[in-house]
Structure formats: structure tokens, C-alpha cells
Enzyme design. Structure first.
Site, mmCIF file in Angstrom:
data_model
loop_
_atom_site.group_PDB
_atom_site.id
_atom_site.type_symbol
_atom_site.label_atom_id
_atom_site.label_comp_id
_atom_site.label_asym_id
_atom_site.label_seq_id
_atom_site.Cartn_x
_atom_site.Cartn_y
_atom_site.Cartn_z
ATOM 1 N N ASP A 191 -3.027 5.439 -2.415
ATOM 2 C CA ASP A 191 -3.895 6.482 -1.866
ATOM 3 C C ASP A 191 -3.832 7.696 -2.788
ATOM 4 O O ASP A 191 -2.808 8.371 -2.866
ATOM 5 C CB ASP A 191 -3.408 6.837 -0.462
ATOM 6 C CG ASP A 191 -4.194 7.944 0.196
ATOM 7 O OD1 ASP A 191 -5.105 8.511 -0.429
ATOM 8 O OD2 ASP A 191 -3.881 8.260 1.365
ATOM 9 N N GLU A 208 -11.355 9.476 -2.300
ATOM 10 C CA GLU A 208 -12.192 9.722 -1.129
ATOM 11 C C GLU A 208 -13.189 10.846 -1.373
ATOM 12 O O GLU A 208 -13.050 11.632 -2.318
ATOM 13 C CB GLU A 208 -11.324 10.037 0.081
ATOM 14 C CG GLU A 208 -10.482 11.284 -0.073
ATOM 15 C CD GLU A 208 -9.331 11.346 0.927
ATOM 16 O OE1 GLU A 208 -9.268 12.334 1.673
ATOM 17 O OE2 GLU A 208 -8.496 10.420 0.951
ATOM 18 N N ASP A 240 -0.679 15.702 6.384
ATOM 19 C CA ASP A 240 -1.554 15.037 5.410
ATOM 20 C C ASP A 240 -2.806 15.884 5.183
ATOM 21 O O ASP A 240 -3.915 15.535 5.610
ATOM 22 C CB ASP A 240 -1.921 13.647 5.932
ATOM 23 C CG ASP A 240 -2.742 12.849 4.935
ATOM 24 O OD1 ASP A 240 -2.721 13.185 3.745
ATOM 25 O OD2 ASP A 240 -3.405 11.878 5.364
ATOM 26 N N CYS A 289 -6.362 14.105 7.283
ATOM 27 C CA CYS A 289 -6.204 12.715 7.689
ATOM 28 C C CYS A 289 -7.550 12.164 8.151
ATOM 29 O O CYS A 289 -8.294 12.834 8.876
ATOM 30 C CB CYS A 289 -5.179 12.614 8.812
ATOM 31 S SG CYS A 289 -5.103 10.981 9.575
ATOM 32 N N ASP A 320 -5.949 10.322 -2.593
ATOM 33 C CA ASP A 320 -6.671 11.435 -1.964
ATOM 34 C C ASP A 320 -8.023 11.663 -2.656
ATOM 35 O O ASP A 320 -8.789 10.733 -2.833
ATOM 36 C CB ASP A 320 -5.809 12.697 -1.971
ATOM 37 C CG ASP A 320 -4.668 12.628 -0.963
ATOM 38 O OD1 ASP A 320 -4.679 11.711 -0.125
ATOM 39 O OD2 ASP A 320 -3.753 13.475 -1.033
ATOM 40 N N HIS A 349 -7.414 4.391 -4.423
ATOM 41 C CA HIS A 349 -8.692 4.786 -3.826
ATOM 42 C C HIS A 349 -8.845 6.306 -3.857
ATOM 43 O O HIS A 349 -7.875 7.064 -3.730
ATOM 44 C CB HIS A 349 -8.895 4.214 -2.425
ATOM 45 C CG HIS A 349 -7.940 4.660 -1.359
ATOM 46 N ND1 HIS A 349 -7.978 5.896 -0.788
ATOM 47 C CD2 HIS A 349 -6.942 3.989 -0.729
ATOM 48 C CE1 HIS A 349 -7.053 5.995 0.134
ATOM 49 N NE2 HIS A 349 -6.391 4.847 0.188
ATOM 50 N N TYR A 355 0.857 -1.190 0.000
ATOM 51 C CA TYR A 355 0.000 0.000 0.000
ATOM 52 C C TYR A 355 0.887 1.232 0.000
ATOM 53 O O TYR A 355 1.913 1.270 0.696
ATOM 54 C CB TYR A 355 -0.895 -0.021 1.241
ATOM 55 C CG TYR A 355 -1.804 1.186 1.369
ATOM 56 C CD1 TYR A 355 -2.853 1.391 0.489
ATOM 57 C CD2 TYR A 355 -1.610 2.107 2.396
ATOM 58 C CE1 TYR A 355 -3.685 2.498 0.620
ATOM 59 C CE2 TYR A 355 -2.442 3.209 2.535
ATOM 60 C CZ TYR A 355 -3.483 3.390 1.638
ATOM 61 O OH TYR A 355 -4.300 4.490 1.758
ATOM 62 N N ARG A 361 -13.406 5.570 -1.067
ATOM 63 C CA ARG A 361 -13.331 5.748 0.378
ATOM 64 C C ARG A 361 -14.368 6.778 0.805
ATOM 65 O O ARG A 361 -14.507 7.836 0.177
ATOM 66 C CB ARG A 361 -11.933 6.221 0.770
ATOM 67 C CG ARG A 361 -11.832 6.747 2.197
ATOM 68 C CD ARG A 361 -10.433 7.171 2.549
ATOM 69 N NE ARG A 361 -10.433 8.301 3.467
ATOM 70 C CZ ARG A 361 -9.354 8.863 3.983
ATOM 71 N NH1 ARG A 361 -8.159 8.389 3.677
ATOM 72 N NH2 ARG A 361 -9.448 9.906 4.801
ATOM 73 N N ASN A 388 -9.057 -0.322 7.356
ATOM 74 C CA ASN A 388 -7.841 0.437 7.669
ATOM 75 C C ASN A 388 -7.468 0.193 9.121
ATOM 76 O O ASN A 388 -8.169 0.615 10.030
ATOM 77 C CB ASN A 388 -8.079 1.931 7.427
ATOM 78 C CG ASN A 388 -6.845 2.769 7.726
ATOM 79 O OD1 ASN A 388 -5.758 2.249 7.920
ATOM 80 N ND2 ASN A 388 -7.024 4.078 7.764
ATOM 81 N N GLU A 408 -13.706 4.815 6.259
ATOM 82 C CA GLU A 408 -12.681 5.306 7.183
ATOM 83 C C GLU A 408 -13.237 5.505 8.581
ATOM 84 O O GLU A 408 -14.407 5.875 8.769
ATOM 85 C CB GLU A 408 -12.110 6.619 6.638
ATOM 86 C CG GLU A 408 -10.984 7.217 7.467
ATOM 87 C CD GLU A 408 -9.729 6.350 7.484
ATOM 88 O OE1 GLU A 408 -9.782 5.266 8.107
ATOM 89 O OE2 GLU A 408 -8.711 6.762 6.909
#
Length: 304
Positions: free
Chosen positions: A92, A121, A65, A129, A94, A119, A51, A164, A216, A194
Site C-alpha cells: 500500500d 490511490e 491512517d 482510511c 497511499d 497500489h 500484503y 485504487r 478488499n 475501495e
């Protein structure tokens, strides 16, 4: 040379492997790889994938982040990691680095980088984060457009697009379930919810959503750390440990630097270090020597 400087497995085959793993009934464990060397170790130990964490990557750059990294930076970093391992890499991405057209471009760039999936989100850009408070999410319709653009741009049908949602910590689990269903209808291959807190939360999602689910298991966040076998029993298809390797490394680095600062030597730290021989073994140093000797071990004939 294949399998030495670069991975022997093609990007297409890695994507096929990820798809097969998600459908296998065995949970796919993807520790975060903070660099290509870590990816090689993850593969050697026997995990199913790697990942690439946005939070770990931004932290490695000395940044929080909060969406400060760019598509170019993330894709370049991901290409380096995916390029050295035969395991599939999930990245990731974002919020897709912008609006729907940017999400589409993100998929194209990720495919070209050789990763197996990503992914996206549903946070507002710039994001935060997922285990921090103060997040904001876009309307469902906006995220559906983001996903549809990503799915439409995909050239390899085996490239995995995971959606996500951060809605659970904002509007509650029921709202997150409804979003997950809408995202599945929009073409997402997998759902990542999440900041779920308990096993019961994970069970509720599994009972409500029909497509593969990703858990996660990040440390010091809102979720209880549930063993992989328990998540598998619940019916989860994949689990990520996004920042674990960074935290392990930085904990050891800080302790070591403080000892050197105090004592003036690293002598007392040697037993905690990866040895030179272990590093060379992980890098397959001897195979490079063999290749080099094979290429240059010849003589010119005749009168040349």
C-alpha cells in the site's frame, strides 16, 4: 545460506509469480503481514502472497491512517517483510507520497526493496482510511498523471502497478467504473475499487473493467465479507485482508494484558499462546544452528 536468513526466491521471480497468479483464474489471497514473522507464517500456511497495509503499519506506529507515514518508513518496513518470504508482496503506497514525481520515486524505491507491486490511490493527500467518511479524491486527470509517472519510472516490466479508486463511496459506482477505465488506459495493471458494499457491486465492476481486479475484505468496514471462492467465481483476481492479522493480535494482546492486570499472572493464558517450540520452528532455529556448526566446525592444521 540462501533461504535461511533471506528468501531464496529473487524479487524478479516473485514478480513473475504474481503476474502469473493474476492471470491464472485462481484468486490470489494476500493477508496483511504486520511484520516479517507474520509473512513467514502466511507463506507456511499456503497463501499466494502477502500484503503490506498502510493502515496496519501506521496503527503499529501508534498513528491513524491519514497519510502521516513517509516513503522511507513504508519502504523500509516493506523491505523487511519481502526479504523473508518467497511469496510476492503487494504494498500500500497511499497516494505515492506526493505529486507525480514522488509517485515515480515510490516505484523505484519499491522495486529496490524487492516487493512485487504496489497500489496508488486517487485520494487527495493527506489521505484517509478508505472505509471512513469524509474522503476527497483528486480529479481524474491528476490521478492519470500520477499513474503515468509511476508506469514510466518502472524498470522491471513485471512489477505490478495497481490503481485504487475511492470514488464509489463519494460519486457512486458508475463514476468509479469510469475512473477505473481511465486508470487502465493510463497503464495500471490492476484496479482496486475501495468500499464496495455487495456482491452485485463487485459483479458490476467485473463486467465493466477488462484488466485484473483486487477486492478488499477488511473487517468492520463498508464491504460485506465475501468468501474468496465467491470472489473468484465473480472473476476477481486477488483479495487482500489488510488489517486482519493486526486485529487478531491486538485482540489477543488486550485480553491477555487485562487478565495479567487482574490476576497478576499469565498462567491462565498459556494455552492461547504460541509456544516457544512453535516459534523456533517458524523461525527455523535449528537450521541456523546447523549452519553455524558447519561454518565453525573445523580445526587449524600444521604448526599454526
Amino acid at each position: 545460506m540462501t533461504g535461511l536468513i533471506a528468501a531464496a526466491t529473487s524479487a524478479s521471480d516473485k514478480r513473475t509469480a504474481l503476474r502469473a497468479g493474476l492471470a491464472s483464474g485462481t484468486i490470489q489471497r494476500l493477508p496483511g503481514a504486520i511484520n516479517p514473522l507474520t509473512a513467514k507464517l502466511i507463506e507456511e500456511i499456503g497463501f499466494e502472497g502477502v500484503y503490506v497495509s498502510g493502515g496496519a503499519f501506521s496503527a503499529g506506529l501508534g498513528l491513524p491512517d491519514i497519510g502521516l507515514t513517509t516513503l522511507t518508513e513504508v519502504v523500509s518496513h516493506s523491505r523487511q517483510i519481502a526479504g523473508v518470504t518467497d511469496l510476492p508482496a503487494l504494498v500500500d503506497a497511499d497516494t505515492g507520497f506526493g505529486e507525480p514525481m514522488s509517485a515515480a520515486r515510490t516505484v523505484l524505491a519499491a522495486e529496490d526493496a524487492g516487493v512485487a507491486g504496489l497500489h496508488l490511490e486517487d485520494q487527495v493527500n493527506p489521505k484517509r482510511c478508505g472505509h471512513l467518511d469524509g474522503k476527497a479524491i483528486v480529479p481524474v486527470e491528476d490521478m492519470v498523471r500520477r499513474l503515468r509517472a509511476a508506469v514510466a519510472a518502472r524498470r522491471d516490466p513485471d512489477f505490478v502497478i495497481c490503481a485504487r479508486t475511492d470514488a464509489a463511496g463519494i460519486d457512486g459506482i458508475d463514476a468509479a467504473v469510469e475512473r477505473a477505465k481511465a486508470y487502465a488506459d493510463a497503464g495500471a495493471d490492476m484496479i482496486f475499487t475501495e468500499a464496495l458494499r455487495t456482491e452485485a457491486d463487485f459483479e458490476k465492476f467485473r463486467g465493466a473493467v477488462d484488466i485484473p481486479l483486487l477486492a478488499n475484505m477488511t473487517e468492520f468496514g463498508k464491504s460485506r465479507l465475501i468468501p474468496a471462492h465467491t470472489l473468484e467465481d465473480i472473476g476477481y483476481n486477488a483479495v487482500i485482508y489488510p488489517v486482519t492479522t493486526l486485529r487478531l493480535a491486538m485482540g489477543a494482546i488486550e485480553r491477555g494484558l487485562r487478565e495479567i492486570h487482574t490476576t497478576g499472572t499469565q498462567e491462565g493464558l498459556l494455552d492461547t499462546m504460541q509456544t516457544r517450540s512453535r516459534l523456533y520452528g517458524l523461525l527455523e532455529y535449528e537450521r541456523y544452528n546447523e549452519f553455524d556448526s558447519g561454518i565453525f566446525d573445523f580445526t587449524l592444521g600444521g604448526n599454526q
